[in-house]
Design an enzyme around this catalytic site. Structure first.
Site, PDB file in Angstrom:
ATOM      1  N   CYS A   1      33.433  48.788  42.265  1.00 13.63           N
ATOM      2  CA  CYS A   1      33.029  49.014  40.869  1.00 13.63           C
ATOM      3  C   CYS A   1      32.648  47.703  40.188  1.00 13.63           C
ATOM      4  O   CYS A   1      32.215  47.701  39.036  1.00 13.63           O
ATOM      5  CB  CYS A   1      34.141  49.663  40.069  1.00 13.63           C
TER       6      CYS A   1
ATOM      7  N   CYS B   1      35.879  47.150  30.485  1.00 11.90           N
ATOM      8  CA  CYS B   1      36.560  45.873  30.762  1.00 11.90           C
ATOM      9  C   CYS B   1      37.890  45.807  30.014  1.00 11.90           C
ATOM     10  O   CYS B   1      38.894  45.331  30.550  1.00 11.90           O
ATOM     11  CB  CYS B   1      35.695  44.688  30.332  1.00 11.90           C
TER      12      CYS B   1
END
Lengths: 387, 141
Positions: free
Chosen positions: B37, B107
């Site tokens: 990812c 994030c």
């Protein structure tokens, strides 16, 4: 020193092109369709530009249709050919998996309206094999669209061989030459295609000016309908300043091509060799030959590409990950994915694309910065588990 | 995409990069994300056994500027907090502090996950330590 190595995204205007845009903006305001003096002034500017582009790709001026850019040209090529051939029952479209989004998303849009579409796969070389086309083309195929040079890795596709196969099956052949026009010689007759797209801002011309070259006699359904502009092929009052800039860019590109290709490829090769030598864990993606002279795409082991892109930008060096249109998304490059690269290599690749104003000092500046920045980023992550 | 000044500051001068011994009973380690990812975050906390307060925090992150900034910021925030206060840090706090754009919210989620994983690891170790301590203590009792 700020370094711009992102010429495949767009290029700075050449002085010649900027002057042409300025002159046409300031001095020429007529509508090129008008019969009076003012209109004819505009038409003369357009005719010169048309001849210049025709010379660049060895075409006839009457075959050149001005558009707003590469994306419109690709749309026009595919939709225009598909719709013109619809009544013949040819409802199958083929493109390569590494095309620009302008082609891929146009095919997807037509697929939703009932056209059958097939994507040609590509191997790690990043070059489409004519054998793959032979396997999927059939009597229903209306159009094959394969780009001349890939925007992310620079590989040059065997367009002439693909065009020959398309024609054997009665299909039209389109090539998106946006990344090759102005960089390498193009002869539309040698390529054997029916339709070719190009865009001014990829070879030091202005944004908002492109061309679809339509081989004489090719039936096309216009996608922008209206007045009788461009011989009934693309309606709308012509963008004379942008077209003037495109013409100047084409003239300059044709004149300097041989020398520039040699100069730029030497710089690119110096950069590529330097990166492979000075930065451990680096590998070039795709075949190095045949490739446009200005592009290299390099994977950096244990580095997340966007992180390195930002580090370089903060250091005054502009490069890109994948294509600029898809930055801002989290999708890895569809080109590298289609080439079958493992996921980490689609996440850790940077594209360096050079051009007219690139210098050896700039290459050396990048070679000075890269090892330092890569070390820094690698220092932020764990050593294991990430190839 | 434009990065905020705070992201760039953390990115250029990341706080608390590094590692602490994983086997230390007072250290909790969280490892989250997946290489395919694009982002992998390792975050560690060291808890003072006397005060119950996080004395030190370290990170190592493979990821984009926002992922690095999110983990750097998380380590800054963790220091001086109790374990329970640390668990109250939300990804939305990180988004707000760093002005992360929508495409970079994952994030901050990763950073929150890393905090939770590190604290979870610390608590597990403490529980195991408690049991061992009891076992050791039993014969003398």
């Amino acid at each position: 020193m700020r370094v711009y190595f992102d010429y495949n995204a767009t290029t700075p205007l050449s002085g010649e092109s900027a002057d042409a845009v300025m002159r046409a903006t300031r001095d020429i305001f007529g509508n090129a369709s008008s019969i009076h003096h003012f209109g004819q002034q505009a038409k003369a500017v357009m005719d010169d530009a048309r001849s210049a582009v025709a010379t660049l790709v060895h075409a006839e001026a009457s075959e050149i249709v001005f558009t707003s850019g590469g994306t419109e040209s690709d749309n026009f090529a595919i939709r225009g050919a598909a719709e013109a051939l619809e009544s013949t029952g040819r409802r199958h479209l083929i493109a390569s998996a590494i095309e620009h989004e302008a082609v891929l998303n146009t095919l997807r849009a037509l697929a939703r309206r009932g056209w059958r579409t097939t994507m040609l796969p590509v191997d790690q070389s990043g070059i489409i094999s004519p054998d793959r086309l032979r396997e999927v083309i059939d009597a229903d195929t209306a159009l094959v669209s394969v780009m001349h040079a890939n925007n992310e890795i620079g590989t040059i596709q065997p367009v002439a061989a693909l065009a020959a196969i398309a024609h054997e099956h009665g299909a039209l052949m389109h090539t998106d030459a946006v990344q090759s026009a102005g960089k390498i010689p193009i002869d539309v007759r040698t390529l054997g295609v029916d339709l070719l797209s190009l865009s001014a801002h990829k070879f030091n011309g202005p944004k908002g000016a492109g061309v679809l070259w339509i081989k004489r006699g090719t039936k096309m359904q216009p996608t922008v309908t209206g007045g009788k502009h461009e011989r009934n092929r693309r309606a709308g009052t012509e963008n004379i300043p942008a077209i003037a800039g495109l013409g100047a860019a084409a003239t300059l590109a044709a004149r300097k091509m041989t020398a520039e290709a040699a100069r730029v490829s030497a710089l690119r090769d110096r950069l590529e060799a330097g990166v492979l030598r000075d930065v451990s864990g680096t590998v070039v993606n795709g075949a190095r030959d045949p490739r446009v002279p200005n592009t290299t795409n390099i994977s950096f082991e244990r580095v997340e590409a966007e992180s390195l892109l930002i580090a370089l930008d903060l250091d005054g060096i502009a490069v890109s990950t994948g294509s600029a249109c898809s930055s801002g998304t989290l999708e890895p490059s569809h080109v590298l994915k289609a080439m079958g690269l493992p996921s980490h290599r689609t996440q850790n690749s940077l594209r360096f694309s050079l051009g007219m104003f690139s210098t050896e000092a700039e290459v050396d500046r990048v070679l000075e910065a890269l090892p330092r920045l890569v070390d820094k980023i690698r220092g932020l992550s764990r050593k294991t588990a990430l190839a | 995409m434009a990065y905020s000044d705070k992201v760039i500051d953390h990115y250029e001068n990341p706080r608390n990069v590094g590692s602490m011994p994983k086997d230390d009973v007072n250290v909790g380690t969280g490892l989250v994300g997946a290489p395919e990812c694009g982002d992998v975050m390792k975050l560690q906390v060291k808890v003072n056994p006397l005060t119950g307060i996080i004395d030190d925090a370290k990170f190592k992150t493979f990821g984009c500027g926002s992922a690095i900034a999110s983990s750097s910021l998380a380590t800054e925030w963790l220091k001086g907090k109790t374990v329970d206060e640390a668990l109250a840090i939300k990804n939305t706090d990180i988004v707000a502090e760093l002005s992360l754009p929508p495409v970079k919210i994952h994030c901050s989620v990763l950073a929150e996950d890393a905090i939770k994983a590190a604290i979870g690891d610390y608590k597990k170790k403490q529980a195991a330590e408690g049991k061992t301590a009891e076992k050791v203590a039993q014969p003398t009792a």
